[in-house]
Design an enzyme around this catalytic site. Structure first.
Site, mmCIF file in Angstrom:
data_model
loop_
_atom_site.group_PDB
_atom_site.id
_atom_site.type_symbol
_atom_site.label_atom_id
_atom_site.label_comp_id
_atom_site.label_asym_id
_atom_site.label_seq_id
_atom_site.Cartn_x
_atom_site.Cartn_y
_atom_site.Cartn_z
ATOM 1 N N GLU A 54 20.838 13.257 10.478
ATOM 2 C CA GLU A 54 21.878 12.532 9.725
ATOM 3 C C GLU A 54 22.920 13.552 9.258
ATOM 4 O OE1 GLU A 54 20.683 10.830 5.931
ATOM 5 O OE2 GLU A 54 22.323 9.389 5.998
ATOM 6 N N LYS A 128 25.288 2.890 9.188
ATOM 7 C CA LYS A 128 24.212 2.750 8.195
ATOM 8 C C LYS A 128 24.359 1.445 7.426
ATOM 9 C CE LYS A 128 22.020 5.730 4.694
ATOM 10 N NZ LYS A 128 22.185 7.063 4.048
ATOM 11 N N CYS A 169 18.463 6.964 7.833
ATOM 12 C CA CYS A 169 17.886 7.370 6.557
ATOM 13 C C CYS A 169 17.337 6.204 5.733
ATOM 14 C CB CYS A 169 18.917 8.185 5.774
ATOM 15 S SG CYS A 169 18.177 9.140 4.435
#
Ligand code: NAG
Ligand code: NAG
Length: 296
Positions: A54, A128, A169
């Protein structure tokens, strides 16, 4: 459960994955050159799929995101980071799940993962979905949603190394996302992620093993290497987990390239031996995949 024949016949069932746990500095050109050599290194060791961390081209901080962001859709000149990934995937004939970078699009910033096929084409872009907002007075404040905009779509992509579901994440904390990827036939879930020094030891491996065990598929994660001098200190510990929840390969917090074997034929075996999908009680509970529902 979708049969494995569901995917294109060009899928490799056995291959090596390379997880590049990279050090990240404030020097963007260096970060790109560094990622380039790590990908080349992984490919030279036989990796046919390479996963990056990331935010690998920029420090992980809210004030860096706008400075390092690239307009991915505007082409190579506007996005040197993804241009490098495209060039290398074509040149090395590998699939790259390109971690994530800050993306600038229509005046908004996203935390975005690009997937490139062996011909260098952009196969998918995942923004994301779940932003990480944390505010503990006197300890840590990181309000991603002050700077970033959340993505609106789950991302699952057919590649030569299988059907891959993407999360970034914090996305790994949401089992429903992994479940809809599994229901759509994913073989592997890739999560570039930078957990911190509290949640890392507590949850990082646990979440990966949980997503893999629940859905009986492979889970691969890739973190930046730890830099104790940076504003956000990452846990590291990039890992590959198998469909039985077993840790197949992992590392500590320093820079590392993990090369590990994936074998999709094991998925069928696990699912036959432990047929949880068939034994689900759809009459009692269900997860709804709105994207798929709305496209029907
Ligand atoms: C960025 O983070 C710093 C502290 O790390 C904070 O002072 C600042 O308000 C933040 N800015 C935004 C736009 O969230
Ligand atoms: C890491 O994030 C968690 C929230 O997810 C927070 O409780 C914790 O204080 C953070 N730890 C560090 C070392 O920043």
């Amino acid at each position: 459960m979708f049969p494995l024949t569901h995917v294109t016949r060009f899928v490799l069932f056995q291959f090596k994955i390379g997880l590049c746990q990279l050090s990240v500095t404030p020097d963007k050109d260096r970060n790109i050159a560094h990622a380039r050599s790590a990908i080349q290194d992984a490919a030279s060791k036989g990796a046919q799929l390479v996963l990056l961390p990331e935010i690998w081209n920029s420090p992980y901080s809210n004030d860096s995101f706008p400075v390092y962001a690239e307009d991915i859709d505007a082409g190579a000149d506007a996005s040197p980071s993804t241009a490098m990934l495209s060039e290398l995937s074509r040149f090395l004939k590998i699939t790259i799940v390109g971690g994530s970078i800050p993306e600038l699009s229509g005046g908004r910033l996203y935390n975005t993962c690009c997937v490139f096929g062996t011909d260098g084409k952009l196969l998918a872009k995942h923004r994301k979905i779940h932003l990480f907002d944390i505010d503990i007075p006197g300890k840590i404040t990181f309000i991603e949603s002050k700077t970033l905009t959340a993505g609106e779509t789950p991302t699952i992509v057919d590649t030569e190394v299988g059907r891959i579901g993407i999360g970034i994440c914090y996305d790994i904390r949401f089992p429903e996302l992994a479940m809809i990827y599994a229901a759509r036939g994913a073989h592997l879930l890739c999560y570039p992620g930078a957990f911190n020094m509290t949640t890392g030891p507590l949850h990082w491996e646990l979440l990966q093993r949980a997503r893999a065990t629940d859905n009986q598929l492979y889970v691969a994660t890739c973190s930046p290497a730890r830099d104790t001098g940076s504003g956000y200190v990452a846990w590291g510990h990039s890992t590959l987990v198998g469909p039985f929840g077993e840790v197949l390969a992992t590392t500590e917090h320093d820079e590392a390239i993990i090369i590990a074997e994936i074998d999709y034929s094991i998925l069928e075996q696990r699912r036959t031996n432990l047929p949880v999908t068939k034994q689900r009680r759809g009459d009692l509970y269900q997860v709804v995949d709105f994207q798929r529902l709305n496209s029907q």
